[in-house]
Design a protein around this motif. Structure first.
Motif, PDB file in Angstrom:
ATOM      1  N   ALA A 143       0.832  -1.204   0.000  1.00 40.62           N
ATOM      2  CA  ALA A 143       0.000   0.000   0.000  1.00 40.62           C
ATOM      3  C   ALA A 143       0.867   1.253   0.000  1.00 40.62           C
ATOM      4  O   ALA A 143       0.517   2.258  -0.646  1.00 40.62           O
ATOM      5  CB  ALA A 143      -0.925   0.001   1.222  1.00 40.62           C
ATOM      6  N   GLY A 144       2.010   1.215   0.691  1.00 45.44           N
ATOM      7  CA  GLY A 144       2.914   2.354   0.683  1.00 45.44           C
ATOM      8  C   GLY A 144       3.498   2.610  -0.693  1.00 45.44           C
ATOM      9  O   GLY A 144       3.618   3.756  -1.139  1.00 45.44           O
ATOM     10  N   ILE A 145       3.864   1.544  -1.391  1.00 41.74           N
ATOM     11  CA  ILE A 145       4.370   1.680  -2.760  1.00 41.74           C
ATOM     12  C   ILE A 145       3.296   2.267  -3.661  1.00 41.74           C
ATOM     13  O   ILE A 145       3.570   3.127  -4.513  1.00 41.74           O
ATOM     14  CB  ILE A 145       4.846   0.311  -3.283  1.00 41.74           C
ATOM     15  N   LEU A 146       2.056   1.842  -3.462  1.00 41.94           N
ATOM     16  CA  LEU A 146       0.945   2.386  -4.249  1.00 41.94           C
ATOM     17  C   LEU A 146       0.698   3.850  -3.919  1.00 41.94           C
ATOM     18  O   LEU A 146       0.293   4.628  -4.795  1.00 41.94           O
ATOM     19  CB  LEU A 146      -0.319   1.565  -3.988  1.00 41.94           C
ATOM     20  N   THR A 147       0.940   4.249  -2.685  1.00 43.68           N
ATOM     21  CA  THR A 147       0.793   5.660  -2.316  1.00 43.68           C
ATOM     22  C   THR A 147       1.762   6.531  -3.104  1.00 43.68           C
ATOM     23  O   THR A 147       1.386   7.584  -3.640  1.00 43.68           O
ATOM     24  CB  THR A 147       1.024   5.854  -0.809  1.00 43.68           C
ATOM     25  N   VAL A 148       3.017   6.107  -3.176  1.00 44.16           N
ATOM     26  CA  VAL A 148       4.020   6.855  -3.931  1.00 44.16           C
ATOM     27  C   VAL A 148       3.675   6.871  -5.419  1.00 44.16           C
ATOM     28  O   VAL A 148       3.813   7.899  -6.092  1.00 44.16           O
ATOM     29  CB  VAL A 148       5.416   6.247  -3.704  1.00 44.16           C
ATOM     30  N   LEU A 149       3.200   5.735  -5.925  1.00 39.52           N
ATOM     31  CA  LEU A 149       2.819   5.662  -7.334  1.00 39.52           C
ATOM     32  C   LEU A 149       1.641   6.589  -7.621  1.00 39.52           C
ATOM     33  O   LEU A 149       1.632   7.314  -8.633  1.00 39.52           O
ATOM     34  CB  LEU A 149       2.449   4.217  -7.688  1.00 39.52           C
ATOM     35  N   ARG A 150       0.664   6.601  -6.726  1.00 42.42           N
ATOM     36  CA  ARG A 150      -0.477   7.515  -6.886  1.00 42.42           C
ATOM     37  C   ARG A 150      -0.028   8.969  -6.871  1.00 42.42           C
ATOM     38  O   ARG A 150      -0.454   9.770  -7.717  1.00 42.42           O
ATOM     39  CB  ARG A 150      -1.492   7.283  -5.765  1.00 42.42           C
ATOM     40  N   ASP A 151       0.839   9.312  -5.926  1.00 45.91           N
ATOM     41  CA  ASP A 151       1.331  10.689  -5.849  1.00 45.91           C
ATOM     42  C   ASP A 151       2.059  11.096  -7.123  1.00 45.91           C
ATOM     43  O   ASP A 151       1.909  12.232  -7.613  1.00 45.91           O
ATOM     44  CB  ASP A 151       2.265  10.848  -4.651  1.00 45.91           C
ATOM     45  N   SER A 152       2.871  10.181  -7.673  1.00 48.02           N
ATOM     46  CA  SER A 152       3.630  10.496  -8.889  1.00 48.02           C
ATOM     47  C   SER A 152       2.693  10.808 -10.047  1.00 48.02           C
ATOM     48  O   SER A 152       2.871  11.792 -10.769  1.00 48.02           O
ATOM     49  CB  SER A 152       4.545   9.324  -9.249  1.00 48.02           C
ATOM     50  N   HIS A 153       1.690   9.960 -10.230  1.00 46.94           N
ATOM     51  CA  HIS A 153       0.744  10.180 -11.324  1.00 46.94           C
ATOM     52  C   HIS A 153      -0.116  11.420 -11.079  1.00 46.94           C
ATOM     53  O   HIS A 153      -0.404  12.181 -12.008  1.00 46.94           O
ATOM     54  CB  HIS A 153      -0.155   8.948 -11.495  1.00 46.94           C
ATOM     55  N   TRP A 154      -0.525  11.631  -9.847  1.00 44.17           N
ATOM     56  CA  TRP A 154      -1.362  12.784  -9.515  1.00 44.17           C
ATOM     57  C   TRP A 154      -0.627  14.089  -9.805  1.00 44.17           C
ATOM     58  O   TRP A 154      -1.182  15.007 -10.418  1.00 44.17           O
ATOM     59  CB  TRP A 154      -1.770  12.706  -8.045  1.00 44.17           C
ATOM     60  N   CYS A 155       0.620  14.172  -9.390  1.00 45.85           N
ATOM     61  CA  CYS A 155       1.391  15.399  -9.620  1.00 45.85           C
ATOM     62  C   CYS A 155       1.600  15.638 -11.109  1.00 45.85           C
ATOM     63  O   CYS A 155       1.563  16.790 -11.580  1.00 45.85           O
ATOM     64  CB  CYS A 155       2.731  15.317  -8.901  1.00 45.85           C
ATOM     65  N   ALA A 156       1.834  14.570 -11.869  1.00 47.01           N
ATOM     66  CA  ALA A 156       1.983  14.720 -13.315  1.00 47.01           C
ATOM     67  C   ALA A 156       0.679  15.173 -13.951  1.00 47.01           C
ATOM     68  O   ALA A 156       0.664  15.932 -14.919  1.00 47.01           O
ATOM     69  CB  ALA A 156       2.448  13.404 -13.931  1.00 47.01           C
ATOM     70  N   ALA A 157      -0.453  14.730 -13.397  1.00 41.44           N
ATOM     71  CA  ALA A 157      -1.755  15.079 -13.977  1.00 41.44           C
ATOM     72  C   ALA A 157      -2.113  16.537 -13.746  1.00 41.44           C
ATOM     73  O   ALA A 157      -2.585  17.221 -14.654  1.00 41.44           O
ATOM     74  CB  ALA A 157      -2.839  14.168 -13.386  1.00 41.44           C
ATOM     75  N   VAL A 158      -1.868  17.042 -12.531  1.00 41.30           N
ATOM     76  CA  VAL A 158      -2.285  18.411 -12.227  1.00 41.30           C
ATOM     77  C   VAL A 158      -1.169  19.422 -12.394  1.00 41.30           C
ATOM     78  O   VAL A 158      -1.390  20.623 -12.249  1.00 41.30           O
ATOM     79  CB  VAL A 158      -2.870  18.509 -10.799  1.00 41.30           C
ATOM     80  N   GLY A 159       0.044  18.943 -12.690  1.00 40.96           N
ATOM     81  CA  GLY A 159       1.142  19.857 -12.979  1.00 40.96           C
ATOM     82  C   GLY A 159       1.758  20.528 -11.780  1.00 40.96           C
ATOM     83  O   GLY A 159       2.286  21.630 -11.892  1.00 40.96           O
ATOM     84  N   CYS A 160       1.707  19.880 -10.616  1.00 43.63           N
ATOM     85  CA  CYS A 160       2.308  20.476  -9.427  1.00 43.63           C
ATOM     86  C   CYS A 160       3.656  19.814  -9.135  1.00 43.63           C
ATOM     87  O   CYS A 160       3.946  18.732  -9.652  1.00 43.63           O
ATOM     88  CB  CYS A 160       1.378  20.318  -8.219  1.00 43.63           C
ATOM     89  N   PRO A 161       4.508  20.426  -8.313  1.00 38.58           N
ATOM     90  CA  PRO A 161       5.799  19.809  -7.983  1.00 38.58           C
ATOM     91  C   PRO A 161       5.590  18.466  -7.292  1.00 38.58           C
ATOM     92  O   PRO A 161       4.685  18.311  -6.468  1.00 38.58           O
ATOM     93  CB  PRO A 161       6.443  20.819  -7.025  1.00 38.58           C
ATOM     94  N   PRO A 162       6.412  17.446  -7.596  1.00 35.11           N
ATOM     95  CA  PRO A 162       6.211  16.120  -7.024  1.00 35.11           C
ATOM     96  C   PRO A 162       6.805  15.930  -5.633  1.00 35.11           C
ATOM     97  O   PRO A 162       6.601  14.891  -5.026  1.00 35.11           O
ATOM     98  CB  PRO A 162       6.924  15.208  -8.038  1.00 35.11           C
ATOM     99  N   MET A 176       3.829  19.320  -3.105  1.00 37.39           N
ATOM    100  CA  MET A 176       2.748  18.864  -3.979  1.00 37.39           C
ATOM    101  C   MET A 176       1.378  19.299  -3.464  1.00 37.39           C
ATOM    102  O   MET A 176       1.173  19.495  -2.258  1.00 37.39           O
ATOM    103  CB  MET A 176       2.776  17.343  -4.111  1.00 37.39           C
ATOM    104  N   VAL A 177       0.462  19.492  -4.395  1.00 42.12           N
ATOM    105  CA  VAL A 177      -0.939  19.697  -4.034  1.00 42.12           C
ATOM    106  C   VAL A 177      -1.489  18.338  -3.614  1.00 42.12           C
ATOM    107  O   VAL A 177      -1.469  17.397  -4.407  1.00 42.12           O
ATOM    108  CB  VAL A 177      -1.738  20.252  -5.226  1.00 42.12           C
ATOM    109  N   PRO A 178      -1.957  18.186  -2.388  1.00 41.14           N
ATOM    110  CA  PRO A 178      -2.354  16.850  -1.922  1.00 41.14           C
ATOM    111  C   PRO A 178      -3.697  16.411  -2.485  1.00 41.14           C
ATOM    112  O   PRO A 178      -4.509  17.224  -2.935  1.00 41.14           O
ATOM    113  CB  PRO A 178      -2.448  17.043  -0.404  1.00 41.14           C
ATOM    114  N   VAL A 179      -3.917  15.118  -2.460  1.00 41.95           N
ATOM    115  CA  VAL A 179      -5.235  14.567  -2.755  1.00 41.95           C
ATOM    116  C   VAL A 179      -6.031  14.686  -1.460  1.00 41.95           C
ATOM    117  O   VAL A 179      -5.911  13.870  -0.554  1.00 41.95           O
ATOM    118  CB  VAL A 179      -5.135  13.096  -3.206  1.00 41.95           C
ATOM    119  N   SER A 180      -6.837  15.732  -1.354  1.00 40.33           N
ATOM    120  CA  SER A 180      -7.501  16.006  -0.085  1.00 40.33           C
ATOM    121  C   SER A 180      -8.877  16.624  -0.306  1.00 40.33           C
ATOM    122  O   SER A 180      -9.191  17.120  -1.385  1.00 40.33           O
ATOM    123  CB  SER A 180      -6.651  16.959   0.772  1.00 40.33           C
TER     124      SER A 180
END
Length: 394
Positions: free
Chosen positions: A230-249, A254-258
């Motif tokens: 689950a921790g590895i998936l958290t990092v993977l989610r963050d990487s894709h999320w930051c690439a999608a919204v264009g924020c620093p990784p 980063m802009v959080p998923v919140s």
């Protein structure tokens, strides 16, 4: 269990690779340019079959016995080395395991030499690259996230007979490893040590780790392998999320998923994503921030992600798997609901968020996952989605 963890990581990597190859083919057909090749990194047959890991373990075993011979061990060493690969002779295998338990530091030095010196495995060069969280890519190219390097290290030690357990830090974004039982001790003068695979197998005292990562009372506690995945998936989610919204990784930037972001209350930022075409008919992927003077609308022909929001969908896929792994973790379930919301799947997001709210309200006050303010925000977002659904159906 370690082999199952590696196999699960390769399955995650296989799905990521399949999605990357599919979207790359689509991007090429649409003429978006060659940069989409960065999405994928096809591994060799030895990588996907775990043969590469087995080869590394064999190499580490030879290095371990060389180190023992340097310490003066000669009798039975060659036979014990052969017994590691062939478990038919239980006496010799037991001798090998006794050597591992008696000289765990020499084993760690041997693995560090093979992994980091001879083969050049190393920490990721920058935050935010999804490839660094794919075990297949780590095996092929050497760059790895803290989680993926920890899985690789865990796998090698397990094959050598040194059972380790992961310890999750920074919400599962970082891992160190500790012995799974008292048969192999990493203690000196009463002080216990753990292995940090992300720092090239460095041995660090528990006190150092607790101070560095601000671990409070109770010290370091091992986590389940499901938590590690689950921790590895958290990092993977963050990487894709930051690439999608264009924020620093970077985690602190980063802009959080919140819920705050979904409601537009985070740093006065309102994040929304959409795809379409500009006046010239060029596909676009739009990211809107209220703090920016204008919306950023970029032709996808000059980007390595397509108009359909590939990274947003991969972030959603990672959040969904994390929710499956941790069905009782309300934070994981909330993250999944929010990723559904940002992907504009409002009906599914509304249902998932409703389940989170129901569970949160049913918790005892002294064991509540969310504070009163957080629950109020979730209720507000849930009502916002209900109105969006009602408006869409009218």
């Amino acid at each position: 269990m370690a082999s199952l963890t590696a196999a699960a990581c390769l399955l995650l990597a296989l799905e990521e690779e399949a999605a990357a190859q599919a979207i790359t083919a689509y991007a090429d057909a649409e003429g978006w340019g060659p940069d989409t090749a960065r999405l994928g990194s096809v591994g060799s047959a030895g990588t996907w079959s775990l043969e590469r890991i087995e080869s590394l373990a064999e190499e580490a075993a030879r290095a371990f016995y060389i180190k023992l011979q340097e310490l003066g061990w000669t009798e039975g060493v060659a036979a014990a080395a052969a017994a590691r690969a062939d478990a038919s002779d239980s006496t010799l295998l037991a001798f090998h395991l006794d050597l591992v338990r008696s000289y765990p530091t020499q084993l760690i030095l041997a693995i560090n030499h093979v992994l980091f010196e001879r083969h050049g495995y190393r920490r990721q060069r920058r935050h935010g690259d999804p490839l660094d969280s794919r075990l297949s890519n780590v095996l092929e190219n050497g760059n790895g996230s803290p989680g993926s390097l920890a899985v690789l290290y865990l796998e090698l030690c397990g094959r050598m007979g040194l059972a380790l357990e992961p310890v999750a830090l920074e919400g599962g974004r970082y891992f160190v490893l500790m012995p799974a039982d008292n048969a192999a001790s990493l203690s000196v003068a009463g002080e216990r040590f753990v292995i940090d695979p992300y720092s090239e197998g460095l041995l660090m005292s528990e006190a150092e780790i607790c101070e560095l990562f601000e671990v409070g009372e109770g010290g370091l506690q091992p986590c389940s392998f499901a938590t590690m995945l689950a921790g590895i998936l958290t990092v993977l989610r963050d990487s894709h999320w930051c690439a999608a919204v264009g924020c620093p990784p970077e985690p602190l930037l980063m802009v959080p998923v919140s819920v705050e972001v979904a409601l537009g209350e985070y740093r006065d930022v309102e994040v929304s994503t959409s795809s379409g075409e500009d006046e010239a008919g060029v596909p676009t992927f739009r990211v809107s921030f209220s703090e920016s003077p204008t919306e950023a609308e970029v032709p996808t022909g000059r980007q390595w992600w397509p108009a359909e929001g590939y990274h947003l969908q991969r972030a959603l896929a990672a959040a969904q798997k994390r929710a499956w792994l941790l069905p009782d973790d309300l934070h994981a379930l909330l993250d999944y609901a929010l990723c559904l919301y940002f992907s504009k799947q409002y009906e599914d997001a509304w249902q998932e968020l409703g389940c989170v709210l129901q569970a949160a309200k049913g918790e005892p006050l002294e064991a509540a996952t969310f504070g009163e303010r957080e629950v109020e925000q979730m209720e507000l977002l849930w009502e916002k989605m209900r109105l969006q659904l009602a408006f869409a159906g009218s």
